[in-house]
Write an enzyme that holds these catalytic residues in place. Structure first.
Site, PDB file in Angstrom:
ATOM      1  N   TYR A 178      -3.062   0.417  -3.058  1.00 43.59           N
ATOM      2  CA  TYR A 178      -4.248   0.941  -2.385  1.00 43.59           C
ATOM      3  C   TYR A 178      -3.800   1.853  -1.246  1.00 43.59           C
ATOM      4  O   TYR A 178      -2.651   1.812  -0.806  1.00 43.59           O
ATOM      5  CB  TYR A 178      -5.134  -0.199  -1.868  1.00 43.59           C
ATOM      6  CG  TYR A 178      -4.458  -1.065  -0.836  1.00 43.59           C
ATOM      7  CD1 TYR A 178      -4.593  -0.791   0.521  1.00 43.59           C
ATOM      8  CD2 TYR A 178      -3.665  -2.142  -1.215  1.00 43.59           C
ATOM      9  CE1 TYR A 178      -3.953  -1.576   1.470  1.00 43.59           C
ATOM     10  CE2 TYR A 178      -3.023  -2.929  -0.273  1.00 43.59           C
ATOM     11  CZ  TYR A 178      -3.177  -2.640   1.073  1.00 43.59           C
ATOM     12  OH  TYR A 178      -2.542  -3.416   2.006  1.00 43.59           O
ATOM     13  N   SER A 183       0.801  -1.224   0.000  1.00 48.39           N
ATOM     14  CA  SER A 183       0.000   0.000   0.000  1.00 48.39           C
ATOM     15  C   SER A 183       0.835   1.276   0.000  1.00 48.39           C
ATOM     16  O   SER A 183       2.058   1.247  -0.038  1.00 48.39           O
ATOM     17  CB  SER A 183      -0.950   0.046   1.193  1.00 48.39           C
ATOM     18  OG  SER A 183      -0.220   0.234   2.380  1.00 48.39           O
TER      19      SER A 183
END
Length: 118
Positions: A58, A25
């Site tokens: 993400y 991430s």
């Protein structure tokens, strides 16, 4: 017909950390996420202005007001602290809506990652 268009952009922000051993991430200061209309867990594209690399990951909200931009996991091998990046998120929408849609674009100060223009 639906088309994918730019929804959100954090233009030219500086990487403050890279954590290879994290699951994955990008951690982003929550003030920047809010200003750019990006939510936790949203898929984003990262473009590194220093080396031309592009990747997808993400988002994870970082401490508000901290200026944190931390690439986690394997991306830490591609993007390094001090690099200038662009963070973009996209959305699908009907063609007619897309023609008039205006993305949220944020321009941080690359020295502090604080918002100077949006």
């Amino acid at each position: 017909m639906y088309v994918e268009v730019l929804k959100s952009k954090i233009h030219r922000v500086t990487i403050t950390e890279a954590n290879l051993n994290y699951v994955g991430s990008i951690t982003i200061d929550e003030d920047l996420m809010d200003a750019a209309n990006i939510i936790a867990g949203e898929k984003v594209q990262i473009v590194d202005n220093n080396n031309g690399a592009r990747l997808e990951t993400y988002t994870i909200p970082g401490k508000r007001g901290s200026g944190v931009i931390c690439l986690n996991g394997a991306a830490a091998r591609i993007v390094h602290p001090g690099d200038i990046i662009i963070i973009m998120a996209y959305a699908w929408m009907p063609m007619e809506e897309a023609k008039v849609f205006k993305p949220a674009v944020v321009f941080p100060d690359t020295a502090t990652n604080k918002i100077i223009l949006k």
